[in-house]
Scaffold this active site. Structure first.
Site, PDB file in Angstrom:
ATOM      1  N   ASP A  89       0.612  -1.053   0.059  1.00  0.00           N
ATOM      2  CA  ASP A  89      -0.056   0.019  -0.060  1.00  0.00           C
ATOM      3  C   ASP A  89       0.803   1.291  -0.064  1.00  0.00           C
ATOM      4  O   ASP A  89       0.336   2.194   0.467  1.00  0.00           O
ATOM      5  CB  ASP A  89      -0.884   0.096   0.984  1.00  0.00           C
ATOM      6  N   ASP A 150      -7.096  -4.509  -4.403  1.00  0.00           N
ATOM      7  CA  ASP A 150      -6.594  -3.257  -3.986  1.00  0.00           C
ATOM      8  C   ASP A 150      -5.251  -2.699  -4.583  1.00  0.00           C
ATOM      9  O   ASP A 150      -5.190  -1.556  -4.777  1.00  0.00           O
ATOM     10  CB  ASP A 150      -6.401  -3.149  -2.206  1.00  0.00           C
TER      11      ASP A 150
END
Length: 375
Positions: A89, A150
């Site tokens: 991320d 994601d």
């Protein structure tokens, strides 16, 4: 003042109050309507930085600029000390903080920091499997062969690094991972897996699964939203028409399944009753992503009207029924987001990413401001 303007002004005012509440800490999710704060060691901390930059661009208020710049300094320290960066991320963290500063101010130190962050993300690349590993250390028994949908939102950091440096490795890895995601995370009926597993030694595909969805074969609504936005961004950077087609397919699936109040439940396959949780953050992400998708469609595209209607329905639903407009003490912009329902982690709370994408979508609609995924 139209409804979008009213919602933006409400979010900007709440952000100004939150700046005092949060100080040097970063909001994550809420508990009893109070944001849980951390010292910049979670995957979500870039969203607060992004909200501050959006508020600055909208208002011109230097207080937002100074607060945003302070978050970038914090992200510099986080990278230098290697605090909680062993995951994929990195794009969420640095696209909305230091890259945002570069886009707005052309600050060379911010550009350099963002390029360093791109190199951190490259450490997640697994040559044997030809993918970016989502979580855990290399060789991890459970997560070593896992990709998740994601990650499509982290790839723009690599595309951007290629544009800034001319070093092809950034784009090649991003494209390879996007292609793998398209092949294995997107199903034939235009729904999506949250995760997919590969053999760590030879890259052979094993099976789809979920982490936060209802079950392995279900469609987690936030994952579907990540796919809408992520493939649209891969198209922006590469102009590969397959990415545009995939984003459209995922968006149609999402908007065809809006419930009566137009804000989705946390999974498209979960049994619905009076206690079923929503995920307002999924609706916000899908709306912002579909607005990005519309940027690339000609006016006579067959899906354009359907997508425009879906965005309007979703955003009307959020503003009319889920926004905290008229609640000046509320810390979040939209209620009834869900983080990890099955895990009992913030199943019905504020989500800082929901707040970010809600504000980004509003600013796209009203002012043409488009966030910080590209310049």
């Amino acid at each position: 003042m139209n409804m979008w303007q009213k919602a933006i002004e409400d979010a900007v005012q709440k952000t100004k109050v939150n700046m005092e509440r949060f100080g040097d800490l970063f909001p994550h999710v809420s508990d009893n309507d109070v944001y849980l704060l951390n010292p910049n060691d979670d995957w979500t901390d870039g969203f607060w930085s992004g909200i501050l930059w959006l508020c600055y661009e909208y208002s011109g208020d230097q207080a937002f600029r100074e607060a945003a710049r302070k978050t970038v300094a914090s992200f510099k320290q986080r990278l230098e000390k290697n605090v909680a960066l062993d995951h994929h991320d990195i794009g969420f963290l640095y696209s909305l903080s230091s890259k945002a500063q570069w886009i707005i101010e052309k600050d060379e130190a911010a550009k350099a920091l963002t390029l360093q962050a791109a190199d951190v993300l490259l450490k997640r690349w697994r040559p044997k499997g030809q993918y970016i590993q989502a979580w855990g250390p290399e060789g991890d028994e459970h997560n070593g062969g896992r990709i998740i949908i994601d990650c499509l939102m982290n790839l723009p950091l690599l595309y951007w690094a290629y544009e800034q440096t001319g070093d092809a490795k950034y784009k090649e890895i991003a494209v390879t991972h996007a292609n793998l995601s398209r092949r294995y995370l997107v199903r034939g009926d235009d729904s999506s897996f949250h995760t997919f597993y590969f053999d760590q030694e030879n890259g052979e595909p094993l099976h789809g699964g979920t982490h936060q969805g209802y079950r392995d074969g279900s469609t987690w609504t936030r994952g579907q939203a990540w796919g809408i936005y992520g493939f649209a961004l891969s198209y922006r950077y590469t102009k590969d028409p397959l990415y545009l087609e995939t984003s459209k397919r995922l968006a149609r699936y999402f908007f065809e399944r809006l419930p009566e109040d137009n804000v989705v439940y946390w999974d498209f396959n979960v049994p619905v009753d009076a206690d079923t949780k929503r995920d307002s953050s999924a609706s916000a992400i899908a709306s912002a992503g579909a607005l990005e998708l519309l940027d690339h469609l000609p006016q006579d595209d067959a899906d354009r009207k359907f997508l425009e209607d879906g965005i309007q329905r979703s955003m009307n639903g959020l503003v009319d029924k889920y926004a905290t407009i008229g609640k000046p003490d509320a810390q979040g912009f939209i209620e009834h987001g869900s983080y990890h329902v099955r895990g009992g982690n913030a199943p019905d709370d504020y989500m800082i990413w929901g707040d970010y994408y809600y504000l980004e979508a509003l600013l796209r609609l009203e002012k043409g401001l488009k966030g910080y995924w590209y310049e």
